[in-house]
Design an enzyme around this catalytic site. Structure first.
Site, PDB file in Angstrom:
ATOM      1  N   HIS A  65      -1.590  11.162  -1.839  1.00  0.00           N
ATOM      2  CA  HIS A  65      -2.869  10.659  -1.341  1.00  0.00           C
ATOM      3  C   HIS A  65      -3.859  11.780  -1.082  1.00  0.00           C
ATOM      4  O   HIS A  65      -4.987  11.764  -1.572  1.00  0.00           O
ATOM      5  CB  HIS A  65      -2.649   9.851  -0.061  1.00  0.00           C
ATOM      6  CG  HIS A  65      -3.925   9.318   0.520  1.00  0.00           C
ATOM      7  ND1 HIS A  65      -4.722  10.052   1.369  1.00  0.00           N
ATOM      8  CD2 HIS A  65      -4.552   8.121   0.352  1.00  0.00           C
ATOM      9  CE1 HIS A  65      -5.781   9.323   1.692  1.00  0.00           C
ATOM     10  NE2 HIS A  65      -5.702   8.157   1.096  1.00  0.00           N
ATOM     11  N   HIS A 101       0.823  -1.206   0.000  1.00  0.00           N
ATOM     12  CA  HIS A 101       0.000   0.000   0.000  1.00  0.00           C
ATOM     13  C   HIS A 101       0.864   1.266   0.000  1.00  0.00           C
ATOM     14  O   HIS A 101       1.737   1.430   0.854  1.00  0.00           O
ATOM     15  CB  HIS A 101      -0.862  -0.029   1.275  1.00  0.00           C
ATOM     16  CG  HIS A 101      -1.907   1.016   1.355  1.00  0.00           C
ATOM     17  ND1 HIS A 101      -2.178   1.716   2.503  1.00  0.00           N
ATOM     18  CD2 HIS A 101      -2.791   1.479   0.428  1.00  0.00           C
ATOM     19  CE1 HIS A 101      -3.178   2.549   2.297  1.00  0.00           C
ATOM     20  NE2 HIS A 101      -3.578   2.430   1.047  1.00  0.00           N
ATOM     21  N   GLU A 124      -4.331   3.904  -8.104  1.00  0.00           N
ATOM     22  CA  GLU A 124      -5.607   4.430  -7.619  1.00  0.00           C
ATOM     23  C   GLU A 124      -5.761   5.854  -8.120  1.00  0.00           C
ATOM     24  O   GLU A 124      -4.960   6.732  -7.775  1.00  0.00           O
ATOM     25  CB  GLU A 124      -5.707   4.397  -6.083  1.00  0.00           C
ATOM     26  CG  GLU A 124      -7.095   4.876  -5.666  1.00  0.00           C
ATOM     27  CD  GLU A 124      -7.292   5.106  -4.189  1.00  0.00           C
ATOM     28  OE1 GLU A 124      -6.554   4.547  -3.349  1.00  0.00           O
ATOM     29  OE2 GLU A 124      -8.232   5.880  -3.871  1.00  0.00           O
TER      30      GLU A 124
HETATM   31  O1  G3P Z   1      -6.550   1.422  -3.036  1.00  0.00           O
HETATM   32  C1  G3P Z   1      -6.795   0.963  -1.752  1.00  0.00           C
HETATM   33  C2  G3P Z   1      -6.633   2.034  -0.714  1.00  0.00           C
HETATM   34  O2  G3P Z   1      -5.474   2.771  -1.008  1.00  0.00           O
HETATM   35  C3  G3P Z   1      -7.819   2.946  -0.655  1.00  0.00           C
HETATM   36  O3  G3P Z   1      -7.785   3.852   0.394  1.00  0.00           O
HETATM   37  O4  G3P Z   1      -7.400   6.074   1.355  1.00  0.00           O
HETATM   38  O5  G3P Z   1      -5.562   4.407   1.394  1.00  0.00           O
HETATM   39  O6  G3P Z   1      -6.237   5.492  -0.735  1.00  0.00           O
HETATM   40  P1  G3P Z   1      -6.699   5.015   0.598  1.00  0.00           P
HETATM   41 MG    MG Z   2      -4.980   4.459  -2.172  1.00  0.00          MG
END
Ligand code: G3P
Ligand code: MG
Length: 250
Positions: free
Chosen positions: A60, A18, A120
């Site tokens: 992010h 992540h 993403e």
């Molecule tokens: O893509 C999965 C996850 O990254 C979604 O939540 O807020 O960490 O981008 P966030």
């Molecule tokens: Mg994400």
């Protein structure tokens, strides 16, 4: 030619780091990717948005304060200004001076190392369509010679719709934090190959529904052993984790 990505063909590893390496390095930077790779990860998730002049880069939040020394809306600055920011000092002294990466830089890193990427699409509010369009078009160009394309995902249906129009050949996944009654129809209407759900949403029934709709099933953000084991027992296709230090990617 390999079969289309989806039910019968899934070229991605089960374990996905992540934001590069979770919390062990400054998120969404090349340093994080290098650290995740050093822990054996071969696929990464990252968040991508647009600078004011339309360049896709990794971040992010909608604003700069938490993960850089910049201020205000990240989408309000041109890349010439964003590229000067320090996106590492907030995390630790050893990462001082780490720059915000462009999608192009991360694509080069992944392609040269044979890593897979889950992009993403994280639009600055109000730019959902434009961000989906530009990110998908850029990704299609950057990965045009690759055997395995990046997986595009988003919480924003408008971004996925624009991505489909711009680069229909790239696989898409709908991100879900809750399950609205029409979650499967939403994913199918966007021609998604997968759904990426908050891990607590997956159980035998939801997994069977998604599979029945021809969708692969991924989970975020899984940081506990009990949660990972539950998902593995269910037969999940992908696990997005911060804990690259805890889980050895199989
Ligand atoms: O893509 C999965 C996850 O990254 C979604 O939540 O807020 O960490 O981008 P966030
Ligand atoms: Mg994400």
């Amino acid at each position: 030619m390999s079969p289309p990505i989806g039910t019968t063909h899934w070229p991605y590893p089960r374990w996905i780091a992540h934001r590069g390496a979770g919390k062990l390095a400054p998120e969404n930077t090349l340093a994080a990717f290098r650290l995740g790779a050093a822990h054996g990860y071969r696929m990464f998730e990252c968040d991508v948005k647009l600078s004011a002049d339309g360049l896709p880069f990794l971040l992010h939040d909608a604003t700069l304060e938490r993960t850089s020394n910049g201020r205000g809306s990240a989408g309000g600055l041109p890349w010439s200004a964003l590229s000067q920011l320090d996106a590492g000092s907030w995390h630790s002294r050893s990462h001082a001076g780490e720059p915000l990466p462009t999608l192009q830089a991360i694509a080069q890193y992944c392609l040269r190392n044979g890593h897979q990427l889950n992009i993403e699409i994280k639009p600055t509010p109000g730019t959902e369509g434009k961000t989906g369009e530009v990110v998908a078009r850029s990704a299609a160009q950057l990965w045009q010679a690759a055997t395995v394309p990046p997986l595009l995902s988003s919480f924003q249906p408008a971004s996925l719709e624009a991505a489909r129009t711009a680069a229909p050949q790239l696989p898409r996944a709908l991100l879900l934090d809750t399950l609205p009654p029409d979650w499967l129809q939403q994913a199918q209407a966007l021609d998604c190959v997968a759904v990426v759900c908050n891990h607590a949403l997956w159980d035998a029934a939801t997994l069977a529904q998604a599979r029945g709709a021809g969708l692969r099933c991924l989970a975020y953000t899984v940081n506990d052993e009990w949660a990972a084991q539950r998902l593995l027992d269910l037969g999940i296709d992908g696990i997005i984790t911060d804990r690259v230090d805890l889980f050895a990617p199989g």
